[in-house]
Design an enzyme around this catalytic site. Structure first.
Site, PDB file in Angstrom:
ATOM      1  N   HIS A  58       0.839  -1.204   0.000  1.00 33.75           N
ATOM      2  CA  HIS A  58       0.000   0.000   0.000  1.00 33.75           C
ATOM      3  C   HIS A  58       0.872   1.251   0.000  1.00 33.75           C
ATOM      4  CE1 HIS A  58      -3.901   2.103   1.189  1.00 33.75           C
ATOM      5  NE2 HIS A  58      -2.996   3.062   1.221  1.00 33.75           N
ATOM      6  N   HIS A  60       1.229   5.278  -2.318  1.00 29.91           N
ATOM      7  CA  HIS A  60       0.716   6.196  -3.337  1.00 29.91           C
ATOM      8  C   HIS A  60       1.916   6.755  -4.103  1.00 29.91           C
ATOM      9  CE1 HIS A  60      -3.505   6.487  -1.748  1.00 29.91           C
ATOM     10  NE2 HIS A  60      -2.872   6.009  -0.688  1.00 29.91           N
ATOM     11  N   GLN A 153      -9.561   9.347  -5.098  1.00 29.48           N
ATOM     12  CA  GLN A 153      -9.178  10.079  -3.889  1.00 29.48           C
ATOM     13  C   GLN A 153     -10.270  11.024  -3.379  1.00 29.48           C
ATOM     14  OE1 GLN A 153      -5.774  10.456  -1.887  1.00 29.48           O
ATOM     15  NE2 GLN A 153      -7.676  10.845  -0.787  1.00 29.48           N
ATOM     16  N   HIS A 213      -9.897   1.973   0.573  1.00 30.84           N
ATOM     17  CA  HIS A 213      -9.514   2.821   1.696  1.00 30.84           C
ATOM     18  C   HIS A 213     -10.735   2.860   2.620  1.00 30.84           C
ATOM     19  CE1 HIS A 213      -5.999   4.090  -0.476  1.00 30.84           C
ATOM     20  NE2 HIS A 213      -5.720   5.062   0.369  1.00 30.84           N
ATOM     21  N   GLU A 216     -10.687   5.270   7.288  1.00 30.33           N
ATOM     22  CA  GLU A 216      -9.448   5.941   7.698  1.00 30.33           C
ATOM     23  C   GLU A 216      -9.815   7.260   8.369  1.00 30.33           C
ATOM     24  OE1 GLU A 216      -5.129   7.468   6.006  1.00 30.33           O
ATOM     25  OE2 GLU A 216      -6.758   7.081   4.611  1.00 30.33           O
ATOM     26  N   ASP A 312       2.096   3.647   2.793  1.00 30.72           N
ATOM     27  CA  ASP A 312       1.086   4.633   2.447  1.00 30.72           C
ATOM     28  C   ASP A 312       1.727   5.801   1.705  1.00 30.72           C
ATOM     29  OD1 ASP A 312      -1.480   5.602   2.198  1.00 30.72           O
ATOM     30  OD2 ASP A 312      -1.583   6.458   4.204  1.00 30.72           O
ATOM     31  N   TRP A 318       0.746  14.072   2.826  1.00 24.67           N
ATOM     32  CA  TRP A 318       0.242  13.420   4.030  1.00 24.67           C
ATOM     33  C   TRP A 318       1.355  13.059   5.012  1.00 24.67           C
ATOM     34  CZ3 TRP A 318      -1.553  12.494  -0.883  1.00 24.67           C
ATOM     35  CH2 TRP A 318      -2.896  12.827  -1.113  1.00 24.67           C
TER      36      TRP A 318
END
Length: 447
Positions: A58, A60, A153, A213, A216, A312, A318
């Protein structure tokens, strides 16, 4: 007989020293050291531990190395991260994405990661990042395996009056491997449930895997994981379905969690936790006590549910840090998940190797076994426990029989000062290895 003979290695899970014979990029034979005939290239393992490569389930990749562009996430929240990314997306170009991802892949490969599942934002009318990642996936095929998740997203039904669904399907037509969703970010719970249904419908239509997702958020009322598990159960898709994050599960009351775990065991879906990021993104609205922001990692494992670990993010809106080390991910999970018992700690290594391979459905081509691709690492470690404690670098990374990365081990010298203040005669090298589990002789006290 062999193109490459990897000699004198220890193999994770086996006792003794072995030779590994490689031909045409695959492991053809594993035998006791010194027993395999060879005529090709010989690589000496020098007693290092051979282990399967790390699996990143996982991440991005489309957003890697964009931290601070155009502005930093000063609040550190998930929602400001999404806002900053929406400001960065208009500046995406094919060249921009390819350059950043190429750099990140080099970081990851140097540390032994050869299988990656990346989420790519498809709430972009031009699908710029998706098309760049599809191109890169083919470019690196044969060295690094990349699975691409079409990830909405900004929501499926909440993005541009529902246009997220159109873009999601187009991403699958273009070649994305996995269908994604983000139900807790949709405007309403009804939209969230609809988005999960749409995700499963598209997965069946295009014969794709599912990775949602899911929950979260710190809201204990966010319970989309029960919807994901139910749909997987109803459609007999359990092993093809993954719930990522599920951080709200850490806030569920125990009575509801007990009921939920019964469903999760029946559904047989996979879970991915992302400890580095979620312990920093979650709990931002708490005073004290502050929640850890992690799903029920230990409890999922104890329940016999397949759970694994991912990054992630690496240096993006983030999370402004990260190097691509899966051992760092595993060690953080061990700490915040309070998995410090010997077996608990060692299973954290499984969560970035074989358990992640199971989630990605690549078990048929993963592992140090005869007939499988010769993709492996050599590390200076005694076992999984030692690997997690010292986090040694991968001194050699082999992908399908070809060495793709090497790291020279560091050397530390300590110069001890005597009581008289004079330096001793030269330095002494420091070795952080401590042999564990050795038998101890205990004498009975005399009567």
């Amino acid at each position: 007989m062999f193109d490459v003979l990897l000699s004198d290695v220890r193999v994770m899970g086996r006792e003794g020293l072995f030779d590994i014979g490689v031909r045409d990029g695959h492991i053809r034979e594993i035998a006791l050291a010194g027993t395999l005939a060879h005529s090709g290239k010989v690589l000496s393992g020098s007693g290092l531990l051979a282990m399967p490569p790390f699996v990143e389930p996982h991440i991005h990749l489309d957003s890697v190395l964009t931290a601070g562009q155009p502005r930093w996430n000063e609040s550190g929240t998930l929602f400001e991260g999404i806002q900053r990314w929406s400001e960065r997306k208009p500046y995406l170009t094919r060249e921009d994405v390819l350059a950043r991802v190429d750099e990140a892949l080099r970081w990851m490969m140097a540390q032994g990661t050869l299988h990656i599942r990346t989420h790519v934002d498809v709430t972009d009318p031009n699908l710029t990042a998706l098309q760049a990642l599809l191109e890169l996936r083919e470019k690196v095929r044969g060295v690094i395996d990349i699975q691409i998740v079409a990830f909405p997203q900004e929501g499926i039904y909440s993005y541009q009056n529902g246009r997220g669904l159109e873009l999601l399907e187009e991403a699958l037509r273009l070649g994305a491997d996995v269908v994604g969703a983000i139900p807790h970010y949709e405007y309403t719970r009804e939209y969230g449930v609809r988005s999960i249904d749409a995700c499963f419908d598209l997965a069946e239509k295009y014969d794709r895997l599912v990775d949602v997702h899911c929950d979260e958020i710190d809201d204990e009322q966010s319970r989309f994981v029960e919807v994901v598990a139910t749909r997987a159960l109803e459609r007999s898709m359990g092993q093809r379905v993954t719930a990522s994050h599920t951080t709200a599960m850490g806030s569920y009351n125990d009575a509801y969690a007990y009921k939920l775990f019964g469903l999760l065991r029946k559904a047989n879906i996979h879970f991915i936790a992302n400890p580095l990021i979620n312990i920093t993104l979650q709990g931002r609205f708490d005073s004290y006590p502050k929640r850890r922001g992690l799903t029920r990692l230990k409890e999922l494992w104890q329940a016999g549910i397949n759970v694994c670990l991912g990054h992630d993010d690496i240096m993006d809106p983030w999370y402004s840090f990260g190097t691509g080390s899966m051992l760092q991910v595993a060690q953080m999970a061990m700490h915040v998940g309070q998995m410090t018992g010997r077996q608990e700690a060692m299973v954290c290594v499984d969560m970035v190797t074989e358990r992640s391979a199971k989630t990605l459905q690549i078990e048929d081509r993963y592992g140090i076994e005869v007939g499988k691709p010769a993709s492996l690492l050599l590390v200076d470690a005694d076992d999984k426990w030692d690997l997690l404690r010292r986090m040694p670098p991968a001194q050699m990374v082999m992908s399908r029989g070809v060495v793709v990365a090497t790291t020279e081990p560091s050397k530390r010298q300590v110069y001890w000062t005597s009581r008289e203040g004079m330096l001793g005669d030269g330095g002494r090298e420091v070795d952080f290895r401590v042999r564990t589990g050795s038998p101890v002789s205990v004498s009975e006290p005399r009567a």
